[in-house]
Structure formats: structure tokens, C-alpha cells
Design a protein around this motif. Structure first.
Motif, PDB file in Angstrom:
ATOM      1  N   TYR A 193      -0.464  -3.729  -7.036  1.00 18.44           N
ATOM      2  CA  TYR A 193      -1.910  -3.962  -7.004  1.00 18.44           C
ATOM      3  C   TYR A 193      -2.212  -5.461  -7.123  1.00 18.44           C
ATOM      4  O   TYR A 193      -3.168  -5.956  -6.515  1.00 18.44           O
ATOM      5  CB  TYR A 193      -2.606  -3.186  -8.122  1.00 18.44           C
ATOM      6  N   GLU A 194      -1.391  -6.168  -7.876  1.00 18.39           N
ATOM      7  CA  GLU A 194      -1.546  -7.631  -7.966  1.00 18.39           C
ATOM      8  C   GLU A 194      -1.345  -8.261  -6.590  1.00 18.39           C
ATOM      9  O   GLU A 194      -2.119  -9.126  -6.174  1.00 18.39           O
ATOM     10  CB  GLU A 194      -0.538  -8.197  -8.964  1.00 18.39           C
ATOM     11  N   ASP A 245      -8.409  -5.386 -10.767  1.00 19.91           N
ATOM     12  CA  ASP A 245      -8.893  -4.410 -11.752  1.00 19.91           C
ATOM     13  C   ASP A 245      -7.886  -3.278 -11.942  1.00 19.91           C
ATOM     14  O   ASP A 245      -7.590  -2.866 -13.071  1.00 19.91           O
ATOM     15  CB  ASP A 245     -10.254  -3.860 -11.329  1.00 19.91           C
ATOM     16  N   LYS A 246      -7.360  -2.773 -10.824  1.00 19.51           N
ATOM     17  CA  LYS A 246      -6.332  -1.725 -10.909  1.00 19.51           C
ATOM     18  C   LYS A 246      -5.064  -2.269 -11.580  1.00 19.51           C
ATOM     19  O   LYS A 246      -4.395  -1.576 -12.351  1.00 19.51           O
ATOM     20  CB  LYS A 246      -5.994  -1.193  -9.511  1.00 19.51           C
ATOM     21  N   CYS A 247      -4.748  -3.500 -11.249  1.00 21.19           N
ATOM     22  CA  CYS A 247      -3.570  -4.139 -11.826  1.00 21.19           C
ATOM     23  C   CYS A 247      -3.693  -4.195 -13.346  1.00 21.19           C
ATOM     24  O   CYS A 247      -2.761  -3.838 -14.077  1.00 21.19           O
ATOM     25  CB  CYS A 247      -3.445  -5.551 -11.244  1.00 21.19           C
ATOM     26  N   LYS A 305      -8.596 -13.625 -12.202  1.00 18.28           N
ATOM     27  CA  LYS A 305      -9.967 -13.122 -12.215  1.00 18.28           C
ATOM     28  C   LYS A 305     -10.937 -14.120 -12.860  1.00 18.28           C
ATOM     29  O   LYS A 305     -12.131 -13.853 -12.977  1.00 18.28           O
ATOM     30  CB  LYS A 305     -10.036 -11.792 -12.986  1.00 18.28           C
ATOM     31  N   GLN A 334       0.833  -1.202   0.000  1.00 21.63           N
ATOM     32  CA  GLN A 334       0.000   0.000   0.000  1.00 21.63           C
ATOM     33  C   GLN A 334       0.866   1.249   0.000  1.00 21.63           C
ATOM     34  O   GLN A 334       0.603   2.209  -0.738  1.00 21.63           O
ATOM     35  CB  GLN A 334      -0.940  -0.001   1.213  1.00 21.63           C
ATOM     36  N   GLY A 344      -4.210  -7.896  -4.334  1.00 20.45           N
ATOM     37  CA  GLY A 344      -5.441  -8.507  -4.829  1.00 20.45           C
ATOM     38  C   GLY A 344      -6.399  -7.562  -5.514  1.00 20.45           C
ATOM     39  O   GLY A 344      -7.550  -7.932  -5.762  1.00 20.45           O
ATOM     40  N   ASN A 345      -5.954  -6.349  -5.833  1.00 20.20           N
ATOM     41  CA  ASN A 345      -6.808  -5.412  -6.575  1.00 20.20           C
ATOM     42  C   ASN A 345      -6.537  -5.619  -8.064  1.00 20.20           C
ATOM     43  O   ASN A 345      -5.782  -4.887  -8.699  1.00 20.20           O
ATOM     44  CB  ASN A 345      -6.513  -3.965  -6.160  1.00 20.20           C
TER      45      ASN A 345
END
Length: 477
Positions: free
Chosen positions: A191-192, A198-200, A228, A164, A195-196
């Protein structure tokens, strides 16, 4: 910091002059002589040696610079950096502490100090000095260095898995330079890790827009789409990675895994064969190739591939398991069990391997051994419905009452598979506990109409029992 000069046409004269001075310095070292050098030339010579990883010569040049130009602190800084690179961290810190007092306005001193503390795994101090370097760079207008320092700080946060914070720093870089490709790539990775996805995907796509021929970026994008569960997009991304670099084994391997998951075994076989062509010494790839042959019932090719994998890496469990499964299919029960036992020995914490072994033991009527394997599998994974089902079947061989007691003792029973619950209904009925059987069946049937077909597998006579048919007919009205 130590980038070589670009070889533009206008730099030709400079390069010739520098090379002449470099040769003069090399001769001086060789002849144990001493010549005078301009401070700027000596700085360039030191940096040349560092860039080319000639650190001993770089240290000699820095010491010589100290001697001829004792007020030039850059030579001390380069010595500290050389000491840092060669693991002489205490020596580096001693120099840096002295430099910090002399030049509190030089961010490179604090960056070097942060790097030393990073090597010492004193991450709080490393972060503290990177932040100090940023503060100094801003205060004394070293703005061209800010981006690189922030990137180093982000890497330090990544090293302690504080993704973060790393994202926060990387996005500060991107707010001022939206085209910083390294920052885009790293923020996608962060971001990967949190676990985000979509941002990744957003950042990997942005990176690919600027670098469409980056096969690793396409590969990473494929990994995220796979996580995903967007299989179509994952295949699309892996395909692009392979188009750009057909020799990138990891993309072929992951593509093969997707095809195996989709039960497209011919396509999986092609992907694994390509992997094996690229690296025929990788036992794991050969194990997966063997499994693809196995799924296609090309058993002799599978056995041959598994044999090669075992010879390459006898400690790899997968080819032992695959060989055992094929031998069991071919009716070689005793040999199959020996191979399956070796697979379990190599991966004793794998509940699935123990189930496969237990199934082979059960078919060979070695019930006590099978029961032992299933007990261990359920210790490893109490939610493993297939192991519960087989263990209940074994207990039925001894006593319906024992099987009933076993199933009723399971915690969170209703979270297990439909097969387990239908088997319990069958046991209730066979033991004369008809009310319990009918109540449980009605409850299950109201939730899932497919329960009737499953029940008939375990209690075939239920097709002709009015009490069960009445429950089914009521729902059909």
C-alpha cells in the motif's frame, strides 16, 4: 518446508536417535563405506543438510537415497531444490519436469518450479506455476501449505512491481488468517508503494498491535506519517523506534531530517550526532551534521565536519556545497566558488546547486559565468523561480529591455513566484510602460494583498506614487 524439529521434552529420544543416524551417515561418507538407512531417516538427513546450507552433503545424501530407495521421489525433489539453490537451473528443471508427470498432485513440485522460473526472471511462468501449486493444494487438500504458497506468489508479484496483485493475494491470506504477521507487514509495504498511505498506516498499526517492540515497524510507520506530512505523528513513531532500539541509525537520521525541515536545528544536531556516533564512516550523515552546525552558525565545527565527509567520500557533493556556502559567508569568495564548482561537477543535474554557484559568482561580479549557470539551471528546471529572478537581475545590469524581453519570453509566467511578477512590474514602470505595470499590479494585489510589500522591495518609490497608492486605497475602502 525444511523447519528443524522443535526441541520439546518429548522429542529428546527422537533427537538422540536422529543424531546417532546422522553420525553414522557422516562416518559412512568419510570411510567411503555403504550402510543401509531407512527412507524416512534419509529424508531427514537430506533436509538437515539443506537447512544447515551443507548442500554438497545434501546432494550426496539425496543421491544415496535415490540409490537405496529408487521409488521415493522426494529425493529427486530435494535434488531439484539443491540445484535451484546453487544456480544449476537447467538441471533443476529437468528433474522437475519428470516429477511433474509422476506426481501431478504434489504442490511442492510446482512451487519449486515457480522458484526456478523466478530466478530465470521468467516471471509470467513463475506466477503460472505458483497458481498451479495453489490449485493442486486446494484440489488434493494440502490446505496447510496454501498460506505459504500464496505468500510466495505475492512476493513474485512484488518482484515485478505489480503491487495491486500482491495486495489481492496477501488479503486472501489475511481473510483466512488475520494474524499472519508477515502478510500484514507486506500488505502495508505494498500500500505504501502504490501511495495509499491511509491503508498502509492501518496495516502497520495492526502489525504493531501484535508486535509492539518491532522497531522497524515503528520506523516504517514514521516514514508514512512523514509522507502524509503529519510531522507530529512521524516524530512520535520515530521516537518509539528509537526507544525500542537506540542504536537504529536510520530512525535518528530521519528524525534529524524532520527537525531540520522544522528549523529546530539544535534537535537536528543531536539526532545527527547520534547517527555519527553509531557510524562515523558515513559521509552523508556527516554532511547533514555539518549542515546542522552551519544553520546554528557554528561554522568552524561545520567546516571540520564537512572536511571529514569529503575525506571519507570525495565523490559526495553535499560537503563540497556546504563548505562553499560557509566560505562565501565568511568573505572567502574565490575559495567558495571553487568548492561550489566541485559540487556542481559532482551533481551537474542539480539546478539548486547551479543557483548557489550563480549567486556566489553574481556577488563576485562574474556576471557572464553566473548567467551561464542560471541558463543551465533553467534548462534543468524551467519552473525554478529563484533562478529566473537572479537571471533577470543580471540582465538588468546590462539592459532593462533585455530583462523585460527575458521575463516576457517565459512560458507559464504567472506560475512563477510573486517576486518574479513584482520585478516585472518594476521593469514595466522604469521603462515607462505604466499602464502595463498598473494593470498587472492591480491583478496581483486583488489576489494577494502582500504583493504591495514585495513590490516595494523592487520599486521602493512606489510607496510615493499615487497610481499605486490608489490601487491599495481602493481595496482598503
Amino acid at each position: 518446508m525444511f523447519d528443524e524439529e522443535d526441541n520439546d521434552e518429548g522429542d529428546g529420544m527422537f533427537d538422540a536417535q536422529f543424531n546417532s543416524e546422522l553420525q553414522r551417515f557422516e562416518r559412512m561418507l568419510q570411510d567411503h563405506d555403504e550402510f543401509y538407512f531407512d527412507a524416512e531417516i534419509l529424508e531427514q538427513i537430506v533436509e538437515h543438510f539443506i537447512v544447515n546450507n551443507q548442500l554438497k552433503k545434501g546432494l550426496k545424501a539425496a543421491n544415496f537415497g535415490n540409490k537405496q530407495h529408487p521409488t521415493n521421489t522426494l529425493f529427486d525433489l530435494r535434488k531439484a531444490q539443491i540445484f535451484s539453490s546453487t544456480g544449476q537451473l537447467k538441471e533443476s528443471l529437468l528433474i522437475l519436469q519428470n516429477l511433474e508427470k509422476k506426481e501431478p498432485y504434489n504442490p511442492e513440485i510446482f512451487v519449486t518450479k515457480a522458484s526456478v522460473f523466478g530466478q530465470l526472471r521468467d516471471h509470467p511462468k513463475a506466477i503460472k506455476y505458483f497458481e498451479k501449486a495453489i490449485e493442486v493444494a486446494q484440489e488434493y487438500n494440502h490446505l496447510e501449505e496454501l498460506e505459504e504458497i500464496r505468500f510466495d506468489l505475492a512476493m513474485e508479484y512484488e518482484s515485478i512491481h505489480n503491487f495491486q496483485k500482491a495486495i489481492q493475494v496477501l488479503e486472501e491470506i489475511l481473510s483466512e488468517n488475520t494474524e499472519n504477521e508477515a502478510a500484514i507487514y507486506e500488505v502495508a509495504y505494498c500500500y505504501e508503494r502504490i501511495g495509499n498511505f491511509d491503508k498502509c498506516i492501518e496495516y502497520y498499526t495492526k502489525y504493531i498491535d501484535n508486535n509492539p517492540y518491532s522497531f522497524t515497524a515503528w520506523y516504517n510507520l514514521g516514514n508514512i506519517y512523514f509522507l502524509k506530512n503529519n510531522i507530529e505523528k512521524a516524530i512520535w513513531a520515530y521516537d518509539y523506534s528509537i526507544i525500542i532500539n537506540g542504536d537504529f541509525a536510520s530512525a535518528h537520521f530521519n528524525l534529524g531530517n524532520i527537525y531540520m525541515q522544522n528549523e529546530e536545528y539544535e534537535k537536528a544536531l543531536i539526532s545527527y550526532q547520534k547517527c555519527a556516533e553509531l557510524d562515523d564512516s558515513d559521509a552523508l550523515t556527516l554532511s547533514y551534521l555539518g549542515e546542522a552546525y552551519e544553520r546554528l552558525e557554528r561554522y568552524e565545527e561545520a567546516l571540520s565536519t564537512y572536511l571529514t565527509a569529503r575525506e571519507l567520500n570525495p565523490e559526495l557533493a553535499e560537503p563540497w556545497l556546504g563548505t562553499g556556502i560557509i566560505l562565501e559567508v565568511q568573505g572567502e569568495a574565490s575559495q567558495a566558488i571553487n568548492f561550489l564548482k566541485q559540487a556542481v561537477h559532482l551533481q551537474p543535474e542539480n539546478a539548486n546547486y547551479r543557483l548557489v554557484l550563480a549567486e556566489a559568482l553574481y556577488k563576485s561580479e562574474r556576471l557572464t559565468e553566473a548567467e551561464t549557470e542560471l541558463d543551465r539551471a533553467l534548462q534543468l528546471d524551467p519552473t525554478y523561480s529563484d533562478a529566473v529572478l537572479l537571471l533577470a537581475k543580471i540582465k538588468i545590469e546590462y539592459s532593462l529591455d533585455d530583462a523585460l524581453d527575458f521575463l516576457l519570453s517565459i512560458e507559464n509566467f504567472h506560475e512563477h513566484s510573486k517576486d518574479v511578477r513584482m520585478l516585472l512590474i518594476a521593469i514595466f514602470w522604469q521603462l515607462g510602460q505604466k499602464t502595463d505595470a498598473l494593470l498587472l499590479f492591480k491583478k496581483e494585489y486583488l489576489i494577494d494583498k502582500g504583493s504591495a510589500k514585495t513590490l516595494f522591495l523592487y520599486l521602493p518609490e512606489a510607496k510615493n506614487i499615487p497610481d499605486f497608492l490608489k490601487i491599495i486605497d481602493i481595496e482598503n475602502e
